[in-house]
Design a protein around this motif. Structure first.
Motif, PDB file in Angstrom:
ATOM      1  N   ILE A 279      -8.459   1.413  -3.838  1.00 35.55           N
ATOM      2  CA  ILE A 279      -8.122   0.948  -5.195  1.00 35.55           C
ATOM      3  C   ILE A 279      -7.412  -0.400  -5.123  1.00 35.55           C
ATOM      4  O   ILE A 279      -7.744  -1.329  -5.864  1.00 35.55           O
ATOM      5  N   LEU A 280      -6.468  -0.547  -4.210  1.00 42.52           N
ATOM      6  CA  LEU A 280      -5.720  -1.798  -4.089  1.00 42.52           C
ATOM      7  C   LEU A 280      -6.621  -2.929  -3.597  1.00 42.52           C
ATOM      8  O   LEU A 280      -6.536  -4.051  -4.084  1.00 42.52           O
TER       9      LEU A 280
ATOM     10  N   LYS B 274      -5.241  11.305  -5.905  1.00 42.82           N
ATOM     11  CA  LYS B 274      -5.675   9.909  -5.793  1.00 42.82           C
ATOM     12  C   LYS B 274      -5.064   9.174  -4.600  1.00 42.82           C
ATOM     13  O   LYS B 274      -5.459   8.062  -4.288  1.00 42.82           O
ATOM     14  N   ARG B 275      -4.076   9.771  -3.949  1.00 44.42           N
ATOM     15  CA  ARG B 275      -3.361   9.056  -2.880  1.00 44.42           C
ATOM     16  C   ARG B 275      -4.259   8.641  -1.727  1.00 44.42           C
ATOM     17  O   ARG B 275      -4.062   7.579  -1.153  1.00 44.42           O
ATOM     18  N   ASN B 276      -5.256   9.454  -1.389  1.00 44.72           N
ATOM     19  CA  ASN B 276      -6.140   9.074  -0.281  1.00 44.72           C
ATOM     20  C   ASN B 276      -7.069   7.913  -0.663  1.00 44.72           C
ATOM     21  O   ASN B 276      -7.712   7.337   0.198  1.00 44.72           O
TER      22      ASN B 276
ATOM     23  N   ILE C 228       0.826  -1.212   0.000  1.00 43.11           N
ATOM     24  CA  ILE C 228       0.000   0.000   0.000  1.00 43.11           C
ATOM     25  C   ILE C 228       0.858   1.259   0.000  1.00 43.11           C
ATOM     26  O   ILE C 228       0.536   2.231  -0.680  1.00 43.11           O
ATOM     27  N   ASN C 229       1.973   1.269   0.740  1.00 44.30           N
ATOM     28  CA  ASN C 229       2.815   2.473   0.793  1.00 44.30           C
ATOM     29  C   ASN C 229       3.423   2.791  -0.566  1.00 44.30           C
ATOM     30  O   ASN C 229       3.399   3.938  -1.009  1.00 44.30           O
TER      31      ASN C 229
ATOM     32  N   ILE D 257       0.769   8.116 -11.672  1.00 38.99           N
ATOM     33  CA  ILE D 257      -0.435   7.561 -12.295  1.00 38.99           C
ATOM     34  C   ILE D 257      -1.656   8.188 -11.640  1.00 38.99           C
ATOM     35  O   ILE D 257      -1.762   8.239 -10.422  1.00 38.99           O
ATOM     36  N   CYS D 258      -2.580   8.672 -12.477  1.00 29.92           N
ATOM     37  CA  CYS D 258      -3.759   9.353 -11.943  1.00 29.92           C
ATOM     38  C   CYS D 258      -5.061   8.616 -12.277  1.00 29.92           C
ATOM     39  O   CYS D 258      -6.020   8.731 -11.543  1.00 29.92           O
TER      40      CYS D 258
END
Length: 140
Positions: A62-63, A55-57, A44-45, A132-133
């Motif tokens: 997503i994973l 998108k980071r939050n 995840i990190n 990546i977005c």
């Protein structure tokens, strides 16, 4: 007053160095490689750091969606391979990448290995490196 000015200059310098010191991958392909490697390792990190800032939050969700949607119950991800099939410059700071991704799973009960291709389209954006977005799984 001089001490205050020196503290402000130091603080601004530290923020500038921190911001410019954290560079993303040098190319869109390297950003895609980083993202897919992190997905394969379920990290995840690393996955979060491969995504653009907005998108980071959402990285965890997503994973999790990837793991639950592509790896069926009773299977584990054994391998993830990919190759870029098309790279399209949308603008100076945006690139679209089409990839052939192959997912190899291992049936935990029987030990049977299964390989499934799935095409993917990624949108990479430039912001102190490439990130990546957008991630789209394309229909076969």
């Amino acid at each position: 007053m001089a001490v205050f000015a020196a503290v402000v200059v130091c603080a601004v310098s530290v923020v500038f160095l921190y911001r410019t010191g954290t560079q993303g991958p040098a190319t869109p392909r390297a950003a895609a490689d980083q993202m897919l490697r992190s997905m394969g390792k379920n990290s995840i990190n690393e996955f979060e750091q491969s995504l653009c800032e907005p998108k980071r939050n959402q990285a965890g969700a997503i994973l999790r969606e990837f793991n639950s949607g592509l790896v069926e119950y009773g299977q584990t991800l054994d391998d993830l391979t990919w190759r870029v099939t098309k790279e399209t410059n949308v603008s100076r700071d945006e690139v679209s990448l089409d990839l052939d991704v192959t997912l190899a799973t291992l049936e935990t009960r029987t030990g049977k290995r299964d390989r499934r291709p799935f095409p993917m389209r990624l949108q990479a954006l430039q912001d102190h490196g490439w990130y990546i977005c957008t991630i789209k799984i394309l229909a076969l």
